[in-house]
Design a protein around this motif. Structure first.
Motif, PDB file in Angstrom:
ATOM      1  N   VAL A  74     -21.595 107.768  47.926  1.00 23.92           N
ATOM      2  CA  VAL A  74     -22.688 106.937  48.155  1.00 23.92           C
ATOM      3  C   VAL A  74     -24.063 107.358  46.993  1.00 23.92           C
ATOM      4  CG1 VAL A  74     -24.612 106.232  49.924  1.00 23.92           C
ATOM      5  CG2 VAL A  74     -22.524 107.557  50.597  1.00 23.92           C
ATOM      6  N   LEU A  75     -24.320 106.123  46.281  1.00 29.66           N
ATOM      7  CA  LEU A  75     -25.349 105.951  45.521  1.00 29.66           C
ATOM      8  C   LEU A  75     -26.775 105.497  45.840  1.00 29.66           C
ATOM      9  CD1 LEU A  75     -23.058 104.694  42.601  1.00 29.66           C
ATOM     10  CD2 LEU A  75     -23.604 107.222  42.944  1.00 29.66           C
ATOM     11  N   THR A  76     -27.804 105.838  45.454  1.00 29.70           N
ATOM     12  CA  THR A  76     -29.224 105.664  46.229  1.00 29.70           C
ATOM     13  C   THR A  76     -30.079 105.318  45.164  1.00 29.70           C
ATOM     14  OG1 THR A  76     -28.825 107.081  47.899  1.00 29.70           O
ATOM     15  CG2 THR A  76     -30.992 106.290  47.840  1.00 29.70           C
ATOM     16  N   LEU A  77     -30.610 103.900  45.086  1.00 34.59           N
ATOM     17  CA  LEU A  77     -31.555 103.579  44.348  1.00 34.59           C
ATOM     18  C   LEU A  77     -33.029 103.600  44.986  1.00 34.59           C
ATOM     19  CD1 LEU A  77     -32.262 102.094  41.612  1.00 34.59           C
ATOM     20  CD2 LEU A  77     -31.948  99.991  42.738  1.00 34.59           C
ATOM     21  N   PRO A  78     -33.852 104.512  44.442  1.00 32.00           N
ATOM     22  CA  PRO A  78     -35.061 104.629  45.241  1.00 32.00           C
ATOM     23  C   PRO A  78     -36.251 103.587  44.652  1.00 32.00           C
ATOM     24  CG  PRO A  78     -35.103 106.113  43.429  1.00 32.00           C
ATOM     25  CD  PRO A  78     -33.675 105.456  43.347  1.00 32.00           C
ATOM     26  N   LYS A  79     -37.430 103.587  45.304  1.00 31.28           N
ATOM     27  CA  LYS A  79     -38.539 103.080  44.714  1.00 31.28           C
ATOM     28  C   LYS A  79     -38.399 101.674  44.260  1.00 31.28           C
ATOM     29  CE  LYS A  79     -41.274 107.382  44.227  1.00 31.28           C
ATOM     30  NZ  LYS A  79     -40.324 108.286  44.724  1.00 31.28           N
ATOM     31  N   VAL A  80     -37.630 100.658  44.811  1.00 31.07           N
ATOM     32  CA  VAL A  80     -37.149  99.485  44.732  1.00 31.07           C
ATOM     33  C   VAL A  80     -38.681  98.605  44.843  1.00 31.07           C
ATOM     34  CG1 VAL A  80     -35.983  97.629  44.780  1.00 31.07           C
ATOM     35  CG2 VAL A  80     -34.891  99.626  44.946  1.00 31.07           C
ATOM     36  N   THR A  81     -38.999  97.607  43.731  1.00 27.63           N
ATOM     37  CA  THR A  81     -39.995  96.779  44.140  1.00 27.63           C
ATOM     38  C   THR A  81     -39.770  95.491  44.029  1.00 27.63           C
ATOM     39  OG1 THR A  81     -40.816  97.024  41.648  1.00 27.63           O
ATOM     40  CG2 THR A  81     -42.183  98.506  43.343  1.00 27.63           C
ATOM     41  N   THR A  82     -38.587  95.023  43.321  1.00 37.40           N
ATOM     42  CA  THR A  82     -38.200  93.773  43.052  1.00 37.40           C
ATOM     43  C   THR A  82     -36.801  93.422  43.071  1.00 37.40           C
ATOM     44  OG1 THR A  82     -37.918  93.893  40.698  1.00 37.40           O
ATOM     45  CG2 THR A  82     -40.159  93.425  41.150  1.00 37.40           C
ATOM     46  N   VAL A  83     -36.196  92.225  43.199  1.00 42.75           N
ATOM     47  CA  VAL A  83     -34.914  91.805  43.568  1.00 42.75           C
ATOM     48  C   VAL A  83     -34.270  92.087  42.142  1.00 42.75           C
ATOM     49  CG1 VAL A  83     -33.315  89.889  43.683  1.00 42.75           C
ATOM     50  CG2 VAL A  83     -35.185  90.168  45.207  1.00 42.75           C
TER      51      VAL A  83
END
Length: 424
Positions: A183-192
């Motif tokens: 599993v890979l986790t992308l944090p603090k996403v704000t935009t598409v």
């Protein structure tokens, strides 16, 4: 019997089919439903450089020791409001769980839990993490689901996050086959656009390492208000499943970053604050039918020192609250949170099992009962029971006795589209 005549012609029906062709494709491709695979009940976060192949077992030992020091697991059950019979049934299962699989999903954290230690230190830690994860998987000591959270794609940390992702995935690929539960986790996403950039990054890694297309899926952390409500008044989080179809495996709510972004004072930041509930309801709507899983966040009230029992009661209540609201996963940050996580989770399923199993049996056997369930409700009943089996709260034999269905039939009832596709 004569065949009744209809008024609409074949041409009419063909025209309607043509009008709805795009809709048919959208439903087929973007709304496949849940795939029926196991979802972990929690994700444990640890600083990346603290991971060792024995970490999961060590956490289980610490969790059992904490429970023993405070009267045992049955007493924990009573603290969480369980009656004596339920507490004993739950305690025996939790004890087995903590001894055999104390962590279901583990994230080696290169973001908030690691900080900025300079490129050399993080490079070394990323390479070491890949080696340690590969060794743990090979030895059979790794949790079923394991991976990393790297730094976000905002400008100041983007290059560092991508480099850590690259070093970790490339290290695993060099060591052999990737872990099944990677599993890979992308944090603090704000935009598409940030999610589309992540899609490009993992697509390139798949090409470079000769991995099957779509092998590297990832989670998106919902930690910013901009992802819930964008500048145009739309909801970017609802666009994510369709911007990168099939690539996102889960949405994880970030309790404290999200609350702080909305100027909620530290004392009142919580998984049950109204702003948290609103964000999570939007997340539920955004991914309904897409097969993307949901996870609640964490509580930072840790069961240590003189606060163990109060913290257990709070954690157990919050776990139960999330489950009742359709969030079947959450975050744990300390070994002493494992007993309350599993005790609350197992009690949730065991308390609901008799009624759910009886209604499921009535539905399957078409027996008239006090509740007339429709197919959609039967799916929900079967999914509830299946989750209980998958996490260890109930046994397949127990379900067979109560509901009259075995695991294959239960899975088919919970996920009929999956059953149809596998039977073709």
């Amino acid at each position: 019997m004569a065949v009744p005549e209809t008024s609409l012609t074949a041409a009419d029906l063909a025209r309607i089919d043509g009008q709805l062709a795009d809709t048919d494709r959208l439903l087929e491709q973007n709304y496949p439903g849940d795939d029926g695979s196991r979802q972990p009940v929690h994700t444990v976060y640890v600083p990346a450089d603290r991971f060792t192949p024995s970490l999961a077992a060590d956490w289980g030992t610490q969790a059992l020791a904490t429970a023993a020091a405070h009267g045992g697991l049955a007493r924990l059950g009573s603290l969480l409001g369980q009656d004596a019979e339920l507490a004993e049934a739950v305690a025996s299962r939790v004890e087995t769980k903590l001894g055999s699989e104390p962590i279901e999903d583990l994230r080696l954290d290169f973001e908030d839990g690691f900080g900025d230690r300079g490129d050399d230190a993080e490079d070394a830690a990323a390479v070491a993490a890949a080696s340690a994860v590969a060794a743990a998987v090979s030895a059979g000591s790794a949790p079923p689901f394991i991976g990393i959270r790297f730094k976000c794609f905002e400008a100041p940390t983007r290059a560092r996050g991508l480099r850590t992702l690259d070093l970790f995935v490339s290290g695993l690929a060099a060591a052999g086959e990737l872990p099944e539960g990677l599993v890979l986790t992308l944090p603090k996403v704000t935009t598409v656009a940030q999610v589309q950039a992540m899609d490009y990054a993992v697509s390139r890694l798949e090409e470079i390492h000769s991995l099957p297309s779509g092998r590297l899926r990832f989670e998106v952390q919902v930690e910013t208000p901009q992802l819930i409500l964008g500048p145009e008044g739309t909801s970017p989080v609802a666009q994510l499943p369709h911007a990168v179809p099939g690539r996102i495996s889960g949405l994880h709510y970030g309790t404290y970053d999200y609350s702080a972004s909305l100027q909620i004072s530290a004392e009142y930041q919580s998984m049950e604050h109204p702003v948290a509930d609103f964000a999570k309801e939007v997340m539920q709507l955004a991914v309904a039918g897409t097969g993307i899983r949901l996870s609640d966040g964490s509580t930072n009230i840790i069961p240590v020192g003189d606060n163990v029992e109060n913290a257990w009661q709070l954690h157990g209540r919050l776990v139960r609250r999330s489950l009742e609201r359709g969030f079947y996963q959450g975050w744990d940050l300390h070994p002493a949170q494992l007993p309350s996580r599993f005790a609350a989770t197992y009690a949730f399923y065991r308390q609901g099992l008799p009624a759910a199993a009886a209604r499921l049996r009535n539905y399957v056997e078409q027996t008239e009962g006090g509740v007339m369930d429709e197919p959609a409700t039967a799916r929900a009943l079967a999914a509830f029971v299946l989750r209980g089996v998958q996490c260890g709260a109930a046994g397949a034999d127990e379900v067979l006795t109560l509901a009259g269905v075995g695991l294959p039939q239960l899975t088919g009832l919970a996920h009929p589209r999956l059953a149809q596709s596998t039977s073709k």
